[in-house]
Structures are given as C-alpha cells and as structure tokens.
Design a protein around this motif. Structure first.
Motif, PDB file in Angstrom:
ATOM      1  N   TRP A   1      11.460  33.484  27.840  1.00  0.00           N
ATOM      2  CA  TRP A   1      11.157  34.333  26.761  1.00  0.00           C
ATOM      3  C   TRP A   1      12.350  34.564  26.293  1.00  0.00           C
ATOM      4  CZ3 TRP A   1      13.096  38.660  24.348  1.00  0.00           C
ATOM      5  CH2 TRP A   1      12.759  39.275  23.001  1.00  0.00           C
ATOM      6  N   ALA A   2      13.526  34.951  26.642  1.00  0.00           N
ATOM      7  CA  ALA A   2      14.646  35.851  26.085  1.00  0.00           C
ATOM      8  C   ALA A   2      15.259  34.422  25.784  1.00  0.00           C
ATOM      9  CB  ALA A   2      15.460  36.614  26.967  1.00  0.00           C
ATOM     10  N   ARG A   3      15.337  33.468  27.139  1.00  0.00           N
ATOM     11  CA  ARG A   3      16.638  32.272  26.775  1.00  0.00           C
ATOM     12  C   ARG A   3      16.766  31.774  25.316  1.00  0.00           C
ATOM     13  NH1 ARG A   3      15.884  29.048  31.693  1.00  0.00           N
ATOM     14  NH2 ARG A   3      17.434  28.373  30.887  1.00  0.00           N
ATOM     15  N   THR A   4      14.996  31.663  25.426  1.00  0.00           N
ATOM     16  CA  THR A   4      14.900  30.417  24.027  1.00  0.00           C
ATOM     17  C   THR A   4      14.608  31.443  22.762  1.00  0.00           C
ATOM     18  OG1 THR A   4      12.978  29.546  25.045  1.00  0.00           O
ATOM     19  CG2 THR A   4      12.762  29.476  23.017  1.00  0.00           C
ATOM     20  N   GLU A   5      14.312  32.690  22.897  1.00  0.00           N
ATOM     21  CA  GLU A   5      14.932  33.187  21.792  1.00  0.00           C
ATOM     22  C   GLU A   5      16.267  33.905  21.154  1.00  0.00           C
ATOM     23  OE1 GLU A   5      13.489  35.314  18.274  1.00  0.00           O
ATOM     24  OE2 GLU A   5      11.844  34.643  20.299  1.00  0.00           O
ATOM     25  N   ARG A   6      17.266  33.574  22.318  1.00  0.00           N
ATOM     26  CA  ARG A   6      19.042  33.892  22.082  1.00  0.00           C
ATOM     27  C   ARG A   6      19.140  32.346  21.860  1.00  0.00           C
ATOM     28  NH1 ARG A   6      21.841  37.828  24.428  1.00  0.00           N
ATOM     29  NH2 ARG A   6      24.135  36.123  24.396  1.00  0.00           N
ATOM     30  N   ALA A   7      18.583  30.886  21.977  1.00  0.00           N
ATOM     31  CA  ALA A   7      18.828  30.346  21.538  1.00  0.00           C
ATOM     32  C   ALA A   7      18.822  29.733  20.095  1.00  0.00           C
ATOM     33  CB  ALA A   7      18.281  28.885  22.733  1.00  0.00           C
TER      34      ALA A   7
ATOM     35  N   ARG B   1      18.163  32.182  18.443  1.00  0.00           N
ATOM     36  CA  ARG B   1      19.323  32.662  17.215  1.00  0.00           C
ATOM     37  C   ARG B   1      20.692  32.655  17.399  1.00  0.00           C
ATOM     38  NH1 ARG B   1      16.471  37.637  16.258  1.00  0.00           N
ATOM     39  NH2 ARG B   1      19.015  38.330  15.443  1.00  0.00           N
ATOM     40  N   GLU B   2      21.176  31.908  18.441  1.00  0.00           N
ATOM     41  CA  GLU B   2      22.212  31.464  17.904  1.00  0.00           C
ATOM     42  C   GLU B   2      22.493  29.332  17.367  1.00  0.00           C
ATOM     43  OE1 GLU B   2      23.834  32.275  22.001  1.00  0.00           O
ATOM     44  OE2 GLU B   2      24.133  34.209  21.456  1.00  0.00           O
ATOM     45  N   ASP B   3      21.832  29.550  17.569  1.00  0.00           N
ATOM     46  CA  ASP B   3      21.220  27.722  17.095  1.00  0.00           C
ATOM     47  C   ASP B   3      21.904  26.714  17.520  1.00  0.00           C
ATOM     48  OD1 ASP B   3      20.831  25.913  15.040  1.00  0.00           O
ATOM     49  OD2 ASP B   3      22.358  25.973  13.879  1.00  0.00           O
ATOM     50  N   ARG B   4      21.550  26.692  18.886  1.00  0.00           N
ATOM     51  CA  ARG B   4      21.882  26.160  20.359  1.00  0.00           C
ATOM     52  C   ARG B   4      20.589  25.726  20.717  1.00  0.00           C
ATOM     53  NH1 ARG B   4      22.174  28.804  24.365  1.00  0.00           N
ATOM     54  NH2 ARG B   4      21.660  30.994  23.930  1.00  0.00           N
ATOM     55  N   ARG B   5      20.891  24.341  21.727  1.00  0.00           N
ATOM     56  CA  ARG B   5      19.758  23.327  22.811  1.00  0.00           C
ATOM     57  C   ARG B   5      19.109  24.632  23.054  1.00  0.00           C
ATOM     58  NH1 ARG B   5      21.214  17.846  25.416  1.00  0.00           N
ATOM     59  NH2 ARG B   5      21.184  16.984  22.594  1.00  0.00           N
ATOM     60  N   LEU B   6      17.678  24.387  23.173  1.00  0.00           N
ATOM     61  CA  LEU B   6      16.665  25.303  24.064  1.00  0.00           C
ATOM     62  C   LEU B   6      16.790  24.803  25.230  1.00  0.00           C
ATOM     63  CD1 LEU B   6      13.132  24.800  21.763  1.00  0.00           C
ATOM     64  CD2 LEU B   6      15.352  26.386  21.806  1.00  0.00           C
ATOM     65  N   PRO B   7      16.935  25.878  26.069  1.00  0.00           N
ATOM     66  CA  PRO B   7      16.932  25.624  27.426  1.00  0.00           C
ATOM     67  C   PRO B   7      15.748  24.593  28.066  1.00  0.00           C
ATOM     68  CG  PRO B   7      16.226  27.674  27.472  1.00  0.00           C
ATOM     69  CD  PRO B   7      16.208  27.498  25.609  1.00  0.00           C
ATOM     70  N   GLY B   8      15.783  24.458  29.007  1.00  0.00           N
ATOM     71  CA  GLY B   8      14.826  23.384  29.812  1.00  0.00           C
ATOM     72  C   GLY B   8      14.422  24.186  30.547  1.00  0.00           C
ATOM     73  N   PRO B   9      12.840  23.857  31.027  1.00  0.00           N
ATOM     74  CA  PRO B   9      11.756  24.725  32.064  1.00  0.00           C
ATOM     75  C   PRO B   9      12.801  25.118  33.182  1.00  0.00           C
ATOM     76  CG  PRO B   9      11.136  22.189  31.345  1.00  0.00           C
ATOM     77  CD  PRO B   9      12.065  22.518  31.001  1.00  0.00           C
ATOM     78  N   SER B  10      12.241  25.796  33.906  1.00  0.00           N
ATOM     79  CA  SER B  10      13.035  26.678  35.005  1.00  0.00           C
ATOM     80  C   SER B  10      12.367  26.649  36.224  1.00  0.00           C
ATOM     81  CB  SER B  10      13.682  27.559  34.308  1.00  0.00           C
ATOM     82  OG  SER B  10      12.988  29.320  34.712  1.00  0.00           O
ATOM     83  N   THR B  11      10.885  27.393  35.587  1.00  0.00           N
ATOM     84  CA  THR B  11       9.808  27.501  36.999  1.00  0.00           C
ATOM     85  C   THR B  11       8.491  26.394  37.327  1.00  0.00           C
ATOM     86  OG1 THR B  11      10.791  29.724  36.638  1.00  0.00           O
ATOM     87  CG2 THR B  11       8.786  29.515  38.465  1.00  0.00           C
TER      88      THR B  11
END
Length: 118
Positions: A79-85, A87-97
């Motif tokens: 949630w935190a990684r995606t929300e930051r992305a 908010r910063e208009d970056r690519r969304l992070p890939g799945p990690s787990t």
C-alpha cells in the motif's frame, strides 16, 4: 488541516485521483483478508482433529502462520509503495510477495498430503 498518517507517504508529491487511492486501499484490504485466511488455516490445523501426522500438521500450521505474517507485511508495504508512486507520478511498483505466498501455500499443502500418507 491535521497531519495524515503515515507522513512518509502523505508528505510527498500531490494528491492523486481518488479512484486510484481507493483502488490501492481495496488491494490493501484484500491482502489483509489473505493474511487472516492464512492465520486461520494455521490455527485450524492445530485446533481441529485433522488426520495428519502431528509433525507434518505442526509444520504446515507454522508455514501458514508465517505466510499470514508475510501477507500482513506485504499489505502495508505494498500500500505504502503504491501510494507514494501515485503521489509522485511514478511507475507503480511490481508485485513483491505473491510468488512467496503461492510457493509457501504449496509447500504447506504438500506437507499436509505427506502427513496423510505417513
């Protein structure tokens, strides 16, 4: 305006489209449900009379509980990684787990099957 928690997420960038934040929250809640299901499976294996060799049953229950903890950590981090992305208009992070949880669930099931035939 009051501060939003966690500051590490909300103190950067700009507000994204609410639809994306709400979708991210639904994904978070889905991971929490997955975590609860994994914990429940681990507890149920030890609480119920399951016809599986005790060592295999305990090992499988332990794997399920660890997977539940892993899913809970993934819920928050994802949630935190995606929300930051967002908010910063970056690519969304890939799945990690997901692979870890899927593999772990497979191992737990194999332990149960092996425990039936021992």
């Amino acid at each position: 305006m009051s501060e939003r928690f966690p500051r590490s997420v909300y103190s950067v960038g700009s507000e994204p489209d609410p639809r994306f934040s709400l979708a991210n929250e639904r994904t978070y809640l889905a991971w929490v449900r997955t975590s609860l299901a994994m914990f429940a499976a681990g507890v149920a294996l030890e609480a119920l009379e399951v016809p599986v060799a005790p060592g295999f049953r305990a090992a499988s229950a332990g794997v399920f509980v660890l997977l539940g903890l892993s899913a809970l950590v993934q819920a928050w981090r994802g949630w935190a990684r995606t929300e930051r992305a967002l908010r910063e208009d970056r690519r969304l992070p890939g799945p990690s787990t997901g692979v870890v949880l899927g593999s772990g669930a497979g191992i737990a099931m194999l332990l149960l099957v092996a425990g039936v035939f021992v």
